[in-house]
Design an enzyme around this catalytic site. Sequence first.
Site, PDB file in Angstrom:
ATOM      1  N   ASP A   1     -10.913   3.197  -4.254  1.00  0.00           N
ATOM      2  CA  ASP A   1     -10.483   4.590  -4.140  1.00  0.00           C
ATOM      3  C   ASP A   1     -11.186   5.461  -5.186  1.00  0.00           C
ATOM      4  O   ASP A   1     -11.922   4.984  -6.032  1.00  0.00           O
ATOM      5  CB  ASP A   1      -8.957   4.692  -4.273  1.00  0.00           C
TER       6      ASP A   1
ATOM      7  N   GLU B   1       1.035  -0.691  -5.105  1.00  0.00           N
ATOM      8  CA  GLU B   1      -0.032   0.291  -5.281  1.00  0.00           C
ATOM      9  C   GLU B   1       0.664   1.634  -5.401  1.00  0.00           C
ATOM     10  O   GLU B   1       1.090   2.224  -4.413  1.00  0.00           O
ATOM     11  CB  GLU B   1      -1.000   0.301  -4.100  1.00  0.00           C
TER      12      GLU B   1
ATOM     13  N   ASP C   1       0.824  -1.209   0.000  1.00  0.00           N
ATOM     14  CA  ASP C   1       0.000   0.000   0.000  1.00  0.00           C
ATOM     15  C   ASP C   1       0.859   1.261   0.000  1.00  0.00           C
ATOM     16  O   ASP C   1       1.838   1.365   0.734  1.00  0.00           O
ATOM     17  CB  ASP C   1      -0.873  -0.019   1.257  1.00  0.00           C
TER      18      ASP C   1
HETATM   19  C1  GLC Z   1      -3.979   3.379  -0.351  1.00  0.00           C
HETATM   20  C2  GLC Z   1      -5.397   2.880  -0.253  1.00  0.00           C
HETATM   21  C3  GLC Z   1      -6.281   3.983   0.209  1.00  0.00           C
HETATM   22  C4  GLC Z   1      -5.773   4.521   1.507  1.00  0.00           C
HETATM   23  C5  GLC Z   1      -4.300   4.930   1.404  1.00  0.00           C
HETATM   24  C6  GLC Z   1      -3.706   5.140   2.755  1.00  0.00           C
HETATM   25  O1  GLC Z   1      -3.821   4.265  -1.361  1.00  0.00           O
HETATM   26  O2  GLC Z   1      -5.820   2.347  -1.471  1.00  0.00           O
HETATM   27  O3  GLC Z   1      -7.608   3.540   0.329  1.00  0.00           O
HETATM   28  O4  GLC Z   1      -6.540   5.620   1.877  1.00  0.00           O
HETATM   29  O5  GLC Z   1      -3.531   3.940   0.821  1.00  0.00           O
HETATM   30  O6  GLC Z   1      -3.469   3.913   3.398  1.00  0.00           O
HETATM   31  C1  GLC Z   2      -3.432   9.079  -3.782  1.00  0.00           C
HETATM   32  C2  GLC Z   2      -2.360   8.192  -3.326  1.00  0.00           C
HETATM   33  C3  GLC Z   2      -2.846   6.787  -3.338  1.00  0.00           C
HETATM   34  C4  GLC Z   2      -4.161   6.673  -2.596  1.00  0.00           C
HETATM   35  C5  GLC Z   2      -5.151   7.636  -3.063  1.00  0.00           C
HETATM   36  C6  GLC Z   2      -6.356   7.574  -2.182  1.00  0.00           C
HETATM   37  O1  GLC Z   2      -3.706   8.833  -5.106  1.00  0.00           O
HETATM   38  O2  GLC Z   2      -1.237   8.289  -4.143  1.00  0.00           O
HETATM   39  O3  GLC Z   2      -1.893   5.987  -2.746  1.00  0.00           O
HETATM   40  O4  GLC Z   2      -4.734   5.444  -2.843  1.00  0.00           O
HETATM   41  O5  GLC Z   2      -4.598   8.894  -3.027  1.00  0.00           O
HETATM   42  O6  GLC Z   2      -7.291   8.511  -2.580  1.00  0.00           O
END
Ligand code: GLC
Ligand code: GLC
Length: 660
Positions: free
Chosen positions: A408, A338, A296
Amino acid sequence: MHNVLEMSEESRAAFTALKQREAPKLAERFTPRDADLFWVRLERYFEDAYLALMQLYGDRPDHERHLDAIFDTVVDSYMARPEPLRLLDLERQVTPDWFERPNMVGYVCYPEFFAGTLSGVKERLDYLQELGITYLHLMSVLKPRPGENDGGYAVMDYRDVNPALGTIADTHALADALRERGISLCVVLVINHTAKEHDWAQRAIAGDPEYLDYYYMFPDRTEPDAYEQHLEEIFPGQAPGSFTFFPEVAGTGRWVWTTFYQYQWDLNYANPAVFRDMLETIFFLVNQGVDVLRLDAAPFLWKRKGTSCQNQPEVFLLIQAFRALLRVVAPGVILKAEAIVPRDALLQYIGVKTTVGKQCELAYNNQLMVNLWSALATRKAHIAAQVTHHAPRLFLGSAPINYVRNHDDIGWAITDEDLGAVGENPALHRKFLSEFYTGQFPGSFARGVYFQFDPTTGNGRISGTTASLAGLEQALENGDEAAIDLAIRRILLLHSLILARGGIPLIYMGDEIGLLNDDAYLEDPGKANDSRWLHRPRMDWPKAEKRYDSDSVEGRIFTGLLQMIKVRKSSTALHNFALFQPMWTDNVHVIAFGRLRYDGKLLVVANFSESLQSVQGDLPQQAGIAGPVRNLLAEDQPLNMAGGRFHLEPYEALWLYAED
Ligand code: GLC
Ligand code: GLC
């Protein structure tokens, strides 16, 4: 053993010393063959890990002690790997493309919303198998902090499961059941931050200097202010700034680095103890039977003043070290990044070009997702086609994860360069998409809402389910049969494209039956300010029952999807190894690309408009396909080639196949 691998003298010396130190421990516990297996693997991956660790930590006077601790963890975790998983490792080593085959089809869900508990998920495996799923990504399994937890992304214990979902024993039972059915299990490893309730954070709060160094802690605003000049705010509305003052830390209080919500504390990977502890966590999880770990928020792992603190070179060294050591302990397990970042940065996460075989095996293809929605709104494929011309044509041992929606928001990440190249105004285009998907643009079919809205640009990130964004919600509300039909076609069109690209297609729970937005979150004070909950509905099982009724909306989406999945699985041209051939068509509404392999060639042609369209009949030849083609998605219907052109129905996709 033979020294078949070239290693630098320095690495070789370190490897030999390590072997001398650890060999007795392994010999005591294992047969010579199993011990040899460990040394063969470690020798293969030692240098990747060692060089990365030396670059990260070699300047510290205490680095040797830390490296020894890291390699001790590797030996202990290899010894702890359960027998059935050791066998699985061997199976996957002899089939290294196991995750790249066309039979891979993913599904992602929150266990809680899909089936209540982990045992509930186990009871629903027939449903997933019916859809052809071979990869199950479960979100929010590990124990989150109580109360608000960003949908499970604030973990307080990585070795325990969310008590609301069940126990570790339930996880084992589920992992076993999945393995029996040939379904890989992916879980999230929140690697960038822990909840502030995590034991490490609690010790830091208590003032333990060892653990204060696990996070980024500052006594005053001097450093945070300096960093913040270059940082992007991720949740500007809900959690402004990247630092939060916690008066309870170490008596006098500290500013803690909190990229996301305030209760998510960024880990300090400049401290090798953090690397070691996270490595141990990784091994713990994979030894429970996890096949894929989703890293993540990977871009944020390393901080450097004067930069955005995303995608720093050290991030790739960290991944390289994690990955190399994982190959030694559990080579059947792969990593998924991710990283919602621009194209060039993204390719680094899967080692395309420079570090082949040293980075994650999988990464989210955010760009494709964004372009699918952009094309749907404009009814034009030219931007998406432009973008495909920069996509990698071949992957070696790594693959993208292609998806239509996830949990997301959608951010309009199409570069100014790509938009400029096809004559679009970047600011206007993003503003248009924002207005279109919130239903403000006249004639829009979409029902989304803003996640973060920037009034200075008029640009906003978007929440909403696939079905609601694709027009189904509005069409059902108006009882408009023609509009319902178009919405279903849009949903299937987007899925036809994620199924036909290289890599693993990932279906978001509920999209297979067209689940609509769920605004129940507005009633929950812990969720109401985060609109991403709009597209995190509960599975509607009575609706899913209608999938057998071919007249129902659910039945039409489900059977349409199922048919494409079946076709995908039987087509070698959809193996990740097939060459990707970007193309231009002579019709702005239609995108085309080839998937070419020596034993089968596919030309994908897709119409992004709600009217009939046609494209030049020699597209197959242009793609390098010689033989006669047939449409795998409609074998029972003759291809419409009137006037020497391919004709497409509204939102139709053709998968034109030829043996060679
Ligand atoms: C990742 C997840 C998102 C979360 C963020 C912080 O991007 O997909 O849902 O808010 O990480 O953990
Ligand atoms: C941004 C971050 C990603 C997260 C997302 C959540 O794009 O880079 O990690 O999942 O915000 O909204």
